[in-house]
Design a protein around this motif. Structure first.
Motif, short mmCIF file in Angstrom:
data_model
loop_
_atom_site.label_atom_id
_atom_site.label_comp_id
_atom_site.label_asym_id
_atom_site.label_seq_id
_atom_site.Cartn_x
_atom_site.Cartn_y
_atom_site.Cartn_z
N TYR A 277 -39.20 76.62 28.23
CA TYR A 277 -39.90 75.34 28.14
C TYR A 277 -41.34 75.58 27.65
N HIS A 278 -41.84 74.63 26.85
CA HIS A 278 -43.15 74.78 26.22
C HIS A 278 -44.02 73.56 26.50
N GLU A 279 -45.30 73.74 26.18
CA GLU A 279 -46.29 72.68 26.35
C GLU A 279 -46.27 72.14 27.78
N CYS A 280 -46.38 73.05 28.74
CA CYS A 280 -46.33 72.70 30.17
C CYS A 280 -47.75 72.48 30.69
N SER A 281 -48.08 71.26 30.99
CA SER A 281 -49.45 70.91 31.36
C SER A 281 -49.87 71.45 32.72
N CYS A 282 -48.94 71.74 33.61
CA CYS A 282 -49.28 72.21 34.96
C CYS A 282 -49.44 73.72 35.03
N ILE A 283 -49.02 74.43 34.00
CA ILE A 283 -49.07 75.89 34.03
C ILE A 283 -50.41 76.34 33.47
N GLN A 284 -51.11 77.11 34.29
CA GLN A 284 -52.43 77.59 33.89
C GLN A 284 -52.30 78.60 32.75
N LYS A 285 -53.17 78.51 31.81
CA LYS A 285 -53.16 79.47 30.70
C LYS A 285 -53.58 80.85 31.21
N THR A 286 -52.89 81.86 30.76
CA THR A 286 -53.18 83.23 31.18
C THR A 286 -53.98 83.95 30.11
N LEU A 287 -54.44 85.15 30.46
CA LEU A 287 -55.20 85.95 29.51
C LEU A 287 -54.31 86.57 28.44
N LEU A 288 -52.98 86.56 28.72
CA LEU A 288 -52.05 87.14 27.76
C LEU A 288 -51.92 86.23 26.55
N ALA B 133 -22.98 69.77 37.42
CA ALA B 133 -24.34 70.33 37.56
C ALA B 133 -25.16 69.81 36.39
N ARG B 134 -26.07 68.95 36.70
CA ARG B 134 -26.87 68.37 35.64
C ARG B 134 -27.79 69.44 35.06
N SER B 135 -27.57 69.74 33.80
CA SER B 135 -28.30 70.83 33.16
C SER B 135 -29.72 70.40 32.84
N ALA B 136 -30.48 71.35 32.33
CA ALA B 136 -31.87 71.08 32.00
C ALA B 136 -31.98 69.98 30.95
N ALA B 137 -31.04 70.00 30.00
CA ALA B 137 -31.11 68.98 28.96
C ALA B 137 -30.81 67.60 29.53
N GLU B 138 -29.84 67.54 30.46
CA GLU B 138 -29.49 66.27 31.08
C GLU B 138 -30.59 65.78 32.00
N LEU B 139 -31.24 66.73 32.67
CA LEU B 139 -32.31 66.36 33.58
C LEU B 139 -33.51 65.83 32.81
N GLY B 140 -33.69 66.32 31.62
CA GLY B 140 -34.82 65.89 30.83
C GLY B 140 -36.07 66.66 31.20
N ILE B 141 -37.09 66.44 30.41
CA ILE B 141 -38.39 67.07 30.64
C ILE B 141 -39.40 65.97 30.89
N CYS B 142 -40.61 66.34 30.88
CA CYS B 142 -41.67 65.39 31.21
C CYS B 142 -41.59 64.16 30.31
N CYS C 287 -39.82 69.27 34.65
CA CYS C 287 -40.62 68.05 34.70
C CYS C 287 -41.84 68.23 35.59
N HIS C 288 -41.64 68.85 36.77
CA HIS C 288 -42.76 69.06 37.69
C HIS C 288 -43.76 70.07 37.15
N ALA C 289 -43.34 70.88 36.20
CA ALA C 289 -44.28 71.80 35.54
C ALA C 289 -44.99 71.13 34.37
N GLY C 290 -44.62 69.90 34.08
CA GLY C 290 -45.25 69.16 32.99
C GLY C 290 -44.81 69.61 31.61
N CYS C 291 -43.62 70.22 31.50
CA CYS C 291 -43.15 70.75 30.22
C CYS C 291 -42.59 69.62 29.34
#
Length: 729
Positions: A553-564, A209-218, A535-539
């Protein structure tokens, strides 16, 4: 004549005590008239279900202190009435054991309670394996071996295919043979099936099972070449099918010979309760399988290997195989215990409730020699086919079996999709539903038949009432929980609906990330929207949550900023569902399961009573063939194909379609509703026809057929000293 000993005390089975009616036949024209009088009371000639006539004058209750079987070989027989005596069938020993090995400690189990205990253990283990573990791990097996739902449906149906192949042979010849020995070998075969079912785990390579680290990010996503990505493990479905086939072969004696073995040795009144206890164990088995199997799925399939994905991740495969190996050691003990029991049962005499055929051909089954040879097999089948009550009870059972088989196989998957749960959480949830609803309904059905002393016609009406109740409750599937929003699957990245339901995983926010569709690892954004992968979330960055160990995951370009307050990010796994309809949906699912299982024991009891005694084992075998051919086999396949049609997102393995990742909840509920309505309406219709066509023995020829006969003096079977009391089992 000396009477054989009941060496086990008053609670023991007298396995080798058939009745010998040696009284001379009455003169022509006097059959059925009074044979004798005793104490100023007239005896009543009541037709019994085995075709003989019971002499009611010498009531066994008049000598309640005398056992059915005496204890001294040289002691003279104490007659219960003129013309009735008990003889040994073949001079067999009544002691438990293997051949000459009959240790005293084993005789503790040579009682009716001991027989019921081991039958319950066997049914519990069978239910835990076939209807519990397998249904719990079906999603994990699909994921591990790249199977589609209809293929996993074929695996589930292999159990019923095996039963259909073996039922005629087992029920016909086993019904006249050593039933405990047949039962023992059957449970042994089930154990071998469990071993074979777990075998693919040890014959395949490690699950990668390719983990998140193996899959990589954006910007850093990597993928295995197609030659390595395509596993080619789907052929292992044939090994699973063979394991299920052995499960079906082994369980065949349990629910045919086991049921008649109990029914032949108890009172008519209490038979439904005893059988209900047996079937309740069979219901609690799957419930335990769901709960224990759900725990095993929280353990990674490659035990001892470090992995940085959580059970909530759709790439996670739990230790699906542990339960089958764990059960194997216990299953191997059961055949030994079952084979200890005596080889023959004493004959239970009771007022016949068999359906009366117009041509009187049902009387053929009363012949003591009927059914002992292969040449009687066609005649036995013909007699059952001419019994309309039996036929329509079989058809009603088939409709119920279709829903039970389909929902038990894919019920956890339904909850997993509707409530956005992990596979282990869904299995545990479903177990909580099955324990009180299935087990309680099964026992309650037998209790109601005993409590109200229902005869065959009343039992069928009870089944009809239960089916109508579950039919009304199944309309709950009009409602459903909405899908959790998933960018590119259920909605556009900007929040608008996808045109025509097509996938569109690429957007401006992740266009430069180089994301691939083969790398599915869903994450839940801080905006409560799911994304196909980090990756699809742009993280661009990843860390670990110290509280629950999940990847964040941080710095995700596809995730809209919330009021929180706080940065926009995502967490590994599905978004949790906050569906307000969950309590209502679960409650009515509970009601559907409750009333479906509430009718199971009454329907089985009606089947046993509407046929002649000598055909009971064979009738159950034929019924199981009909139920499995028309219900158990097509049920999982039909439900699997139906669920496949509601799939939104398929696994993509280099252009080849794998298992389903995401289902459309509304479509899944609609298909379930349609299937439930069709089969429940058919079941209701079949029970109505069975009730209308049932023709009981005429009262003038069976004076004990009224309600009072349940405890009347004309039914020798009902007296305390002629059979074990209700406390015996």
């Amino acid at each position: 004549m000396a009477m054989p000993q009941n060496s086990t005390g008053e609670n023991g089975f007298c396995f080798t005590q058939p009745l010998d009616f040696s009284h001379p036949s009455p003169p022509p024209g006097e059959a059925g008239r009074t044979f004798d009088t005793l104490g100023g009371r007239e005896a009543c000639g009541t037709p019994l279900s085995n075709g003989t006539v019971s002499s009611g004058a010498p009531s066994p209750s008049d000598s309640c202190a005398k056992p059915l079987c005496s204890t001294t070989p040289g002691e003279e027989e104490t007659p219960f009435g003129k013309g009735i005596k008990y003889v040994s069938a073949e001079g067999e020993e009544l002691a438990c054991g293997w051949g000459g090995f009959t240790p005293g400690c084993l005789q503790l189990f040579n009682t009716s309670k001991g027989v019921l205990f081991f039958l319950c253990v066997a049914s519990f283990l069978q239910g835990m394996t076939v209807n519990g573990f397998i249904n719990t791990v079906i999603t994990s097996i699909e994921r591990r071996f790249d199977l589609r739902s209809y293929q996993s449906g074929l695996i589930a149906s292999s159990y019923d295919i095996a039963a259909c192949v073996c039922l005629t042979f087992v029920s016909y010849f086993g019904g006249n043979g050593h039933k405990p020995r047949w039962l023992g070998w059957g449970v042994l075969v089930m154990g071998l099936g469990s071993l074979l079912f777990a075998l693919p785990h040890f014959t395949t390579g490690r699950y990668e099972a390719r983990s998140a680290a193996e899959l990589g990010i954006c910007g850093g996503n990597q993928s295995l070449p197609c030659a390595q990505a395509a596993s080619g493990l789907s052929s292992y479905r044939f090994v699973f099918m063979l394991g299920q086939f052995l499960h079906g072969m082994g369980a065949t004696p349990l629910y045919t010979l086991g049921v008649t073995y109990l029914d032949e040795n108890v009172k008519t009144n209490y038979s439904p309760v005893y059988i209900a206890v047996f079937y309740t164990a069979a219901i609690l088995g799957p419930a335990a399988g769901y709960l224990v199997g759900g725990m095993f799925l929280n353990i990674y399939t490659e035990i001892g290997r470090e992995i940085d994905i959580a059970p909530e991740n759709t790439l996670w495969v739990g230790a699906w195989w542990i339960g089958f190996l764990g059960l194997l050691s216990h299953v191997l003990l059961v055949p030994i215990c079952l084979s200890f029991s005596g080889s023959q049962r004493y004959i239970v005499m009771r007022v016949s409730e068999a359906h009366q055929l117009k041509d009187g051909s049902h009387k053929k089954a009363s012949d003591p020699d009927f059914g002992k040879t292969v040449k009687d097999l066609p005649r036995s089948v013909l007699l059952l086919l001419k019994n309309p009550t039996f036929i329509f009870l079989c058809l009603a059972g088939a409709t119920e079996a279709t829903l039970i088989a389909g929902m038990s196989t894919f019920g956890p998957k339904f909850l997993e999709s509707q409530f956005s749960l992990s596979a282990s959480e869904a299995a545990t949830f479903f177990g909580y539903l099955v324990v009180p609803a299935g087990g309680g309904g099964t026992f309650l059905g037998g209790f109601l038949v005993n409590k109200f002393k229902l005869r065959c016609s009343g039992i069928i009406k009870l089944c009809l009432l239960c089916t109508v109740s579950s039919l009304l409750a199944i309309f709950i599937f009009f409602i459903h929980c909405p899908n959790m929003p998933m960018a590119g699957v259920t909605q556009m990245y900007e929040g608008s609906a996808l045109p025509g339901g097509h996938l569109n995983l690429t957007a401006a926010c992740n266009a430069e990330c180089g994301c691939l569709q083969e790398t599915y690892s869903p994450v839940c954004g801080s905006d409560d929207i799911m994304y196909y992968s980090p990756c699809h979330a742009g993280c661009k960055k990843v860390s670990e949550n110290v509280r629950n160990g999940k990847k964040v995951y941080h710095e995700c370009s596809c995730i809209q900023k919330t009021l929180l307050p706080g940065p926009s990010g995502a967490e590994a796994g599905k978004c949790s569902s906050s569906c307000a309809k969950r309590p209502l949906l679960l409650f009515f699912m509970f009601v559907v399961i409750l009333f479906t299982f509430l009718s199971s024991i009454p329907a089985l009891t009606a089947t046993l009573r509407c046929v002649s005694d000598r055909q009971r084992s064979f009738a159950l075998g034929i019924q199981w063939i009909v139920v499995r051919t028309l219900g158990g086999i097509p049920g999982p396949i039909a439900f699997g194909s139906m669920i496949d049609k509601s799939c939104l997102l398929w696994q993509d393995q280099c252009g080849e379609q794998g298992s389903c990742y995401v289902y459309q909840n509304s479509a899944m509920s609609q298909y379930t509703l349609v299937a439930g309505l069709v089969y429940k309406v058919l079941g209701t219709s079949f029970f109505i026809v069975a009730c209308l066509l049932y023709k009981p023995p005429p009262p003038e020829s069976a004076p004990g057929s009224s309600d009072t006969s349940e405890n009347g003096n004309c039914d020798l079977q009902e007296h305390k000293t002629s059979l074990p009391s209700e406390e015996d089992i």
